[in-house]
Every structure is written in structure tokens, then in C-alpha cells.
Write a protein that holds these residues in place. Structure first.
Motif, short mmCIF file in Angstrom:
data_model
loop_
_atom_site.label_atom_id
_atom_site.label_comp_id
_atom_site.label_asym_id
_atom_site.label_seq_id
_atom_site.Cartn_x
_atom_site.Cartn_y
_atom_site.Cartn_z
N GLY A 19 -72.10 -7.36 0.66
CA GLY A 19 -71.60 -6.33 1.58
C GLY A 19 -70.50 -5.50 0.98
O GLY A 19 -70.42 -4.27 1.22
N SER A 20 -69.66 -6.11 0.15
CA SER A 20 -68.53 -5.37 -0.42
C SER A 20 -68.98 -4.33 -1.45
O SER A 20 -68.25 -3.39 -1.77
CB SER A 20 -67.53 -6.34 -1.07
OG SER A 20 -68.11 -6.97 -2.21
N GLY A 21 -70.21 -4.51 -1.98
CA GLY A 21 -70.70 -3.56 -2.97
C GLY A 21 -71.16 -2.25 -2.38
O GLY A 21 -71.25 -1.24 -3.08
N GLN A 22 -71.46 -2.26 -1.07
CA GLN A 22 -71.94 -1.08 -0.36
C GLN A 22 -73.11 -0.42 -1.11
O GLN A 22 -74.02 -1.12 -1.54
CB GLN A 22 -70.78 -0.12 -0.11
CG GLN A 22 -69.68 -0.74 0.75
CD GLN A 22 -68.59 0.22 1.10
OE1 GLN A 22 -68.83 1.39 1.38
NE2 GLN A 22 -67.36 -0.28 1.08
N PHE A 23 -73.13 0.89 -1.25
CA PHE A 23 -74.32 1.54 -1.79
C PHE A 23 -74.36 1.53 -3.32
O PHE A 23 -75.37 1.20 -3.92
CB PHE A 23 -74.41 2.99 -1.29
CG PHE A 23 -75.74 3.63 -1.55
CD1 PHE A 23 -76.81 3.38 -0.70
CD2 PHE A 23 -75.94 4.46 -2.65
CE1 PHE A 23 -78.07 3.96 -0.94
CE2 PHE A 23 -77.18 5.04 -2.89
CZ PHE A 23 -78.24 4.79 -2.03
N TRP A 24 -73.25 1.90 -3.97
CA TRP A 24 -73.25 2.04 -5.43
C TRP A 24 -72.61 0.85 -6.14
O TRP A 24 -72.74 0.72 -7.36
CB TRP A 24 -72.52 3.32 -5.85
CG TRP A 24 -73.22 4.57 -5.44
CD1 TRP A 24 -72.82 5.45 -4.46
CD2 TRP A 24 -74.44 5.09 -5.95
NE1 TRP A 24 -73.72 6.49 -4.35
CE2 TRP A 24 -74.73 6.30 -5.25
CE3 TRP A 24 -75.34 4.68 -6.94
CZ2 TRP A 24 -75.86 7.06 -5.52
CZ3 TRP A 24 -76.46 5.45 -7.20
CH2 TRP A 24 -76.71 6.62 -6.49
N GLY A 25 -71.91 -0.01 -5.41
CA GLY A 25 -71.26 -1.16 -6.04
C GLY A 25 -69.88 -0.85 -6.57
O GLY A 25 -69.46 0.32 -6.64
N GLN A 26 -69.18 -1.89 -6.98
CA GLN A 26 -67.82 -1.74 -7.51
C GLN A 26 -67.79 -1.48 -9.01
O GLN A 26 -66.73 -1.30 -9.59
CB GLN A 26 -67.01 -3.01 -7.18
CG GLN A 26 -66.87 -3.28 -5.69
CD GLN A 26 -66.13 -4.57 -5.39
OE1 GLN A 26 -65.43 -5.12 -6.25
NE2 GLN A 26 -66.26 -5.07 -4.17
N GLY A 27 -68.94 -1.49 -9.63
CA GLY A 27 -69.01 -1.25 -11.07
C GLY A 27 -69.27 -2.54 -11.82
O GLY A 27 -68.73 -3.59 -11.48
N LEU A 28 -70.12 -2.48 -12.83
CA LEU A 28 -70.45 -3.65 -13.62
C LEU A 28 -69.20 -4.25 -14.27
O LEU A 28 -68.44 -3.55 -14.93
CB LEU A 28 -71.46 -3.27 -14.71
CG LEU A 28 -72.09 -4.43 -15.48
CD1 LEU A 28 -72.97 -5.26 -14.56
CD2 LEU A 28 -72.90 -3.92 -16.66
N GLY A 29 -68.99 -5.52 -14.03
CA GLY A 29 -67.81 -6.20 -14.56
C GLY A 29 -66.57 -6.01 -13.72
O GLY A 29 -65.50 -6.53 -14.08
N ASN A 30 -66.68 -5.28 -12.59
CA ASN A 30 -65.50 -5.00 -11.77
C ASN A 30 -65.59 -5.63 -10.37
O ASN A 30 -64.74 -5.35 -9.53
CB ASN A 30 -65.32 -3.48 -11.61
CG ASN A 30 -64.99 -2.82 -12.93
OD1 ASN A 30 -64.23 -3.35 -13.73
ND2 ASN A 30 -65.60 -1.67 -13.19
N GLY A 31 -66.61 -6.43 -10.12
CA GLY A 31 -66.71 -7.07 -8.82
C GLY A 31 -65.61 -8.10 -8.64
O GLY A 31 -65.55 -9.09 -9.38
N ALA A 32 -64.75 -7.90 -7.66
CA ALA A 32 -63.58 -8.77 -7.50
C ALA A 32 -63.98 -10.24 -7.28
O ALA A 32 -63.45 -11.15 -7.93
CB ALA A 32 -62.72 -8.28 -6.33
N MET A 33 -64.91 -10.49 -6.38
CA MET A 33 -65.29 -11.86 -6.07
C MET A 33 -66.05 -12.51 -7.22
O MET A 33 -65.87 -13.70 -7.50
CB MET A 33 -66.14 -11.89 -4.80
CG MET A 33 -65.41 -11.44 -3.55
SD MET A 33 -66.44 -11.50 -2.07
CE MET A 33 -66.68 -13.26 -1.89
N THR A 34 -66.86 -11.74 -7.90
CA THR A 34 -67.61 -12.27 -9.05
C THR A 34 -66.65 -12.61 -10.18
O THR A 34 -66.71 -13.72 -10.76
CB THR A 34 -68.65 -11.24 -9.54
OG1 THR A 34 -69.63 -11.04 -8.52
CG2 THR A 34 -69.33 -11.72 -10.80
N GLN A 35 -65.78 -11.70 -10.53
CA GLN A 35 -64.90 -11.89 -11.69
C GLN A 35 -63.81 -12.92 -11.44
O GLN A 35 -63.33 -13.56 -12.38
CB GLN A 35 -64.28 -10.54 -12.10
CG GLN A 35 -65.32 -9.48 -12.47
CD GLN A 35 -66.29 -9.96 -13.53
OE1 GLN A 35 -65.93 -10.65 -14.48
NE2 GLN A 35 -67.56 -9.60 -13.35
N MET A 36 -63.44 -13.11 -10.18
CA MET A 36 -62.42 -14.13 -9.85
C MET A 36 -63.04 -15.50 -9.61
O MET A 36 -62.33 -16.46 -9.35
CB MET A 36 -61.63 -13.69 -8.61
CG MET A 36 -60.77 -12.47 -8.85
SD MET A 36 -59.93 -11.91 -7.34
CE MET A 36 -58.84 -13.30 -7.04
#
Length: 372
Positions: free
Chosen positions: A239-256
Motif C-alpha cells: 500500500g505504501s508504494g501506491q502507483f509508482w512506488g518509492q523507487g528501487l532500493g528506497n522502500g523504507a520497510m524493505t530496506q529496514m
């Protein structure tokens, strides 16, 4: 020159669409695995995933060249071998997350999941079994022996690994293959009724508390927040990625590291957070194209056996794809299923390529168009 002609002949006759789509999925998957594991600072996951892709392409070629129909009379032997393969987990398997699904090799440098390889053997043996009794598939004797075939494999998997999600996949593959072989609608309807009637019995006398909670948290996560944690975090990330996403390598939940199992079971949530709705639809679109191509291969099969092989491979991809995605978005309970080609896992990747190789072999041996 002989080798060149052989290679040219192979490329002309094999199904390059299947291989091309698989390679696109793998390339996309490697990018997602890289992003999901970059915080660890280790390149091990990318190396293994890339190596598995190379081995997988070799498996694709090898399996496409093997005429499985010539071996179909030996299907009973392969059933026994498949059961023995699953039972190797009892002495050698490693427990993780309540399941004993993996055998570690070379001190944990590599691991093998027998149930993944076993799916290919099951599709082969079940296609051969169905071809042998195809005229009787809707008679009670046919239903009985085919059901026993399926239950033996499901029992071996549950006994050895406790992996009910994998056992369900085997059941669904068998059901689709039986339907394709001409199973009467009355048997399907009767099975659906018996399935519904068995729910109270399973719930009260078979399911353990943790299995019940996996189902209940789909409706109310507060019942067991620990059980619901994986799906909850996956849905939040998507849900936090919405339509275009936060950017490859920049997803807060993924990277943390907040999203659990992000390189394997929840790789779809990594795509959702970092590449958004567009990234998720690209995954679904690629896998749907692959599934549709497999349907086409099944339709063009030159014999009942070869068509059933392709149907089995198609159903394997279909159920694993949508069971994984539905699990991530909270429509199915967590079952530990990987997303084909996208999730990290050498055994899964090689198995998927080998499966497509079997389908490519069906395509290579189809009747010429003028004989259709």
C-alpha cells in the motif's frame, strides 16, 4: 558444423517464447532480490539466484530433449522414487518455521527442497496414470486409484515436511489434470459438497491451533498479531508504494528489514513498495503470459499424455502464482509458497525452468499444423 546444425534445429523447433518469458521473469526477480538483500551487504543471494538461472536454462534444454512419453510405462517406479525422495527429509531435513522442507548441502552453502522437484515427478506420473485409465476417469474405480495416487504423495509431503501448503498444490494440480482428462462434473460437484461438509470435522479434530489462527487472522488480525505479522507488513508495504512506488532500493520497510521473508515468500511486497502498482502488474502480466502460453502448448499436444503434461505444468504455475500473491495481500493464509522465478530459491528456479523444458518438449513433438 554438426553441432551448429543441431543447435539451429533445436532453436527452430523449441518454444522460445517460454524461455524468453522465463528469462524476463528471472531478470526482474534478480533485481528484486538484489533490492531485498542489499542492506545485508552480501552478494551471496544474487550469485545463487543468477547461478540457479544458468543451471535452470540448462535444465530447460535437457528436459525438452527427453521424450517422457517413451518412459511413461515406468510411472509406478517413479511414484515410489518420488515418495522416497520426500522421505529423505525425515533423516536429513532441517526444521525452519515449523516445517522441515529443506536439505542443506555443503554445510549450508546450498539447499534442496525435495517437494519442488517432486512436483515435476508428480505431473509426469499423474499424466501417465491418467493416460492409462483415461476411458475410466469418471468411474468410481478410476477416481479411487487416482485419489490414492494423489493422497500418497500428499501424505509423504505432510509426513516428512509438515508443509501443508505444498501438499495443497499437489491436490490442485491433480484436480485440474483430472478435469482436463474428462472428469465428469457430477464428481466435481460431489467433491465440492464433501469438501464443505468436511470443514467442521477438519476444524474441530484435525487443525491445530496455529493453523486455525492463520485462517482467523485473515478476518481479524488482532486475534493473533504474531501470526498476522507477516501478511500485515506485506500489505502495508504494498500500500505504501501506491502507483509508482518509492523507487528501487528506497522502500523504507524493505530496506529496514521490517517486511519478513522479503526475498522469498513476500518478494511481491518488495515490488509493491518500491515499484508500486505498476511493478506488481508487470509481475502478474509476465506470469499470466507464461500461463497462457502453457495453455496453448497443452491445446497443441500431439497425444493425450503430452497434453496432460502441459496441463499439469500450467496448473503448477497458475496455483503457485496466485496462491503466493493472495497470501501476500491477505486473501489466503500464510503457507510458505514462493513466487515462480521472482522469489529467491535455487531449487524453485531450477524446477520452474525444468518444468518449462518439459512443456517445450511437448511443443517440439506436436503434430504438424496440417494434421491438427
Amino acid at each position: 558444423m554438426g553441432a551448429f546444425k543441431a543447435a539451429k534445429h533445436y532453436l527452430k523447433n523449441t518454444d522460445l517464447y517460454l524461455l524468453f518469458l522465463a528469462l524476463l521473469c528471472s531478470a526482474y526477480g534478480v533485481v528484486l532480490v538484489y533490492s531485498a538483500t542489499r542492506a545485508s551487504g552480501s552478494s551471496r543471494y544474487i550469485m545463487i539466484q543468477s547461478l540457479a538461472t544458468v543451471v535452470g536454462v540448462a535444465a530447460f534444454v535437457i528436459m525438452s530433449l527427453i521424450d517422457l512419453e517413451a518412459m511413461s510405462n515406468w510411472w509406478k517406479i517413479f511414484v515410489v522414487l518420488n515418495i522416497l525422495l520426500q522421505l529423505t527429509l525425515i533423516p536429513f531435513g532441517k526444521w525452519a518455521n515449523g516445517q522441515r522442507s529443506w536439505i542443506e548441502i555443503a554445510n549450508g552453502a546450498f539447499s534442496l527442497q525435495p517437494a519442488e522437484l517432486g512436483k515435476l515427478l508428480f505431473v509426469f506420473t499423474f499424466a501417465a496414470h491418467l493416460s492409462e485409465i483415461r476411458e475410466h476417469v469418471s468411474e468410481w474405480r478410476g477416481i479411487l486409484v487416482l485419489g490414492l495416487h494423489t493422497l500418497l504423495m500428499m501424505g509423504a509431503i505432510v509426513l516428512s515436511s509438515k508443509d501443508t501448503g505444498m501438499a495443497i498444490q499437489y491436490f490442485m494440480i491433480a484436480l485440474v489434470m483430472m478435469f482436463a482428462a474428462g472428469l465428469s462434473y457430477k464428481w466435481i460437484g460431489l467433491g465440492a459438497v464433501l469438501g464443505l461438509l468436511s470443514v467442521p470435522v477438519l476444524w474441530n479434530f484435525v487443525f491445530k491451533d496455529y493453523q486455525k489462527n492463520r485462517i482467523l487472522v485473515l478476518f481479524d488480525p488482532s486475534i493473533d498479531p504474531n501470526t498476522a505479522y507477516q501478511t500485515t507488513q506485506g500489505k502495508i508495504a504494498i500500500g505504501s508504494g501506491q502507483f509508482w512506488g518509492q523507487g528501487l532500493g528506497n522502500g523504507a520497510m524493505t530496506q529496514m528489514g521490517i517486511v519478513p521473508e522479503r526475498r522469498t515468500d513476500l518478494i511481491f511486497s518488495v515490488a509493491g513498495e518500491e515499484l508500486g502498482f505498476v511493478g506488481c502488474m508487470a509481475i502478474i502480466g509476465l506470469l499470466l503470459l507464461l500461463i497462457l502460453r502453457l495453455m496453448y502448448v497443452a491445446f497443441r499436444g500431439s497425444t493425450g499424455f503430452s497434453s496432460l503434461l502441459a496441463v499439469g505444468i500450467c496448473s503448477m504455475f497458475l496455483f503457485q502464482t496466485f496462491m503466493n500473491i493472495f497470501m501476500v495481500i491477505g486473501l489466503l493464509p500464510v503457507m510458505g509458497l514462493t513466487l515462480p522465478f521472482f522469489s529467491y530459491g535455487g531449487t524453485s528456479v531450477v524446477t520452474m525452468y525444468a518444468a518449462l523444458g518439459i512443456a517445450a518438449g511437448v511443443r517440439m513433438r506436436e503434430k504438424p499444423s496440417w494434421l491438427q
